[in-house]
Design an enzyme around this catalytic site. Structure first.
Site, PDB file in Angstrom:
ATOM      1  N   LYS A  20       0.851  -1.187   0.000  1.00 34.94           N
ATOM      2  CA  LYS A  20       0.000   0.000   0.000  1.00 34.94           C
ATOM      3  C   LYS A  20       0.890   1.241   0.000  1.00 34.94           C
ATOM      4  O   LYS A  20       1.787   1.369   0.855  1.00 34.94           O
ATOM      5  CB  LYS A  20      -0.872  -0.044   1.254  1.00 34.94           C
TER       6      LYS A  20
HETATM    7  C1  E4P Z   1      -8.295   1.910   3.855  1.00 32.17           C
HETATM    8  O1  E4P Z   1      -7.502   1.131   3.381  1.00 32.17           O
HETATM    9  C2  E4P Z   1      -8.080   2.647   5.094  1.00 32.17           C
HETATM   10  O2  E4P Z   1      -7.338   1.840   5.970  1.00 32.17           O
HETATM   11  C3  E4P Z   1      -9.353   2.959   5.808  1.00 32.17           C
HETATM   12  O3  E4P Z   1     -10.497   2.605   5.072  1.00 32.17           O
HETATM   13  C4  E4P Z   1      -9.396   4.317   6.417  1.00 32.17           C
HETATM   14  O4  E4P Z   1     -10.619   4.484   7.088  1.00 32.17           O
HETATM   15  P1  E4P Z   1     -10.888   5.608   8.201  1.00 32.17           P
HETATM   16  O5  E4P Z   1     -11.165   6.883   7.484  1.00 32.17           O
HETATM   17  O6  E4P Z   1     -12.083   5.106   8.928  1.00 32.17           O
HETATM   18  O7  E4P Z   1      -9.647   5.668   9.039  1.00 32.17           O
END
Ligand code: E4P
Length: 218
Positions: free
Chosen positions: A83
């Site tokens: 990522k």
């Molecule tokens: C996606 O890969 C992220 O880890 C995640 O969806 C972020 O979500 P949040 O805005 O609830 O932290």
């Protein structure tokens, strides 16, 4: 639509994997910090539990270090997805890794222009953050609609739209209507998908009526 869970908690992943409905896992540095565990240990354990893609995020923001971290993470497991953030450095790393056959999830996407760049960089997944856009009074779901529509115009794009920062079941249902390929949500939101008050009410009535028959199936 593929279902990923957004967590680094092993028990939560085990529980959801046991339903047979889990297609992958996403993590981020905040979720790793919350787990209180060693990054590599957690990711290896998750990769073992789940056959589908498991996203593990780089920590550095400069190109050289990010590239090294990405290449290291890429060696951890067959189903690892590296990522990277949607920055110029992140997309450079994405292009190199994608060209060499590593799955890449480009995260922190907040505009259609960014999503277009990620597809050109060969990302396996683009992660637009619906909930965080809603939080600042922007229409998160409109972004999903725009990206799905743009990608559909270009058959040579193979990037899947991974709806992220999901806060409620409607985010999932509306994204599915738009044709988004994947969503990632916290376990709590995935569990909410099962619920309907009429299911509870109907089941309670069936249980009572069955009891009254005095019969047993087994
Ligand atoms: C996606 O890969 C992220 O880890 C995640 O969806 C972020 O979500 P949040 O805005 O609830 O932290």
């Amino acid at each position: 639509m593929k279902f990923f869970v957004d967590t680094a908690e092993i028990d939560e992943i085990k529980d959801l994997a046991s339903t047979g409905l889990l297609d992958g896992v996403t993590t981020n540095p905040s979720l790793i910090a919350k787990s209180g565990r060693n990054f590599k240990d957690v990711i290896l354990q998750i990769c073992d539990l789940v056959d589908g893609p498991v996203s593990a995020e780089v920590a550095s923001t400069d190109y050289d270090t990010m590239r090294k971290e990405a290449k290291e993470i890429a060696t951890w497991a067959e189903n690892i997805t590296v990522k990277v953030p949607l920055t110029e450095a992140g997309l450079k790393v994405c292009k190199e890794l994608s060209d060499s056959g590593t799955m890449v999830n480009v995260t922190l996407c907040f505009s259609a222009a960014q999503a277009l760049l990620a597809a050109k960089a060969g990302a396996t997944f683009i992660s637009p953050f619906v909930g965080r856009l809603d939080d600042i009074s922007h229409d998160g779901l409109q972004l999903i609609s725009d990206i799905v529509r743009i990608y559909a115009n270009y058959p040579d794009f193979h990037t899947e739209v991974l709806v992220a920062s999901v806060r409620n079941p409607l985010h999932i249902i509306d994204s599915a209507k738009m044709g988004a390929h994947v969503m990632t949500a916290p376990p709590k939101v995935i569990k909410q998908l099962y619920n309907h008050p009429l299911t509870d009410k109907g089941l309670a009535a069936f249980v009572e009526d069955w009891k009254a028959t005095g019969q047993s199936i087994l």
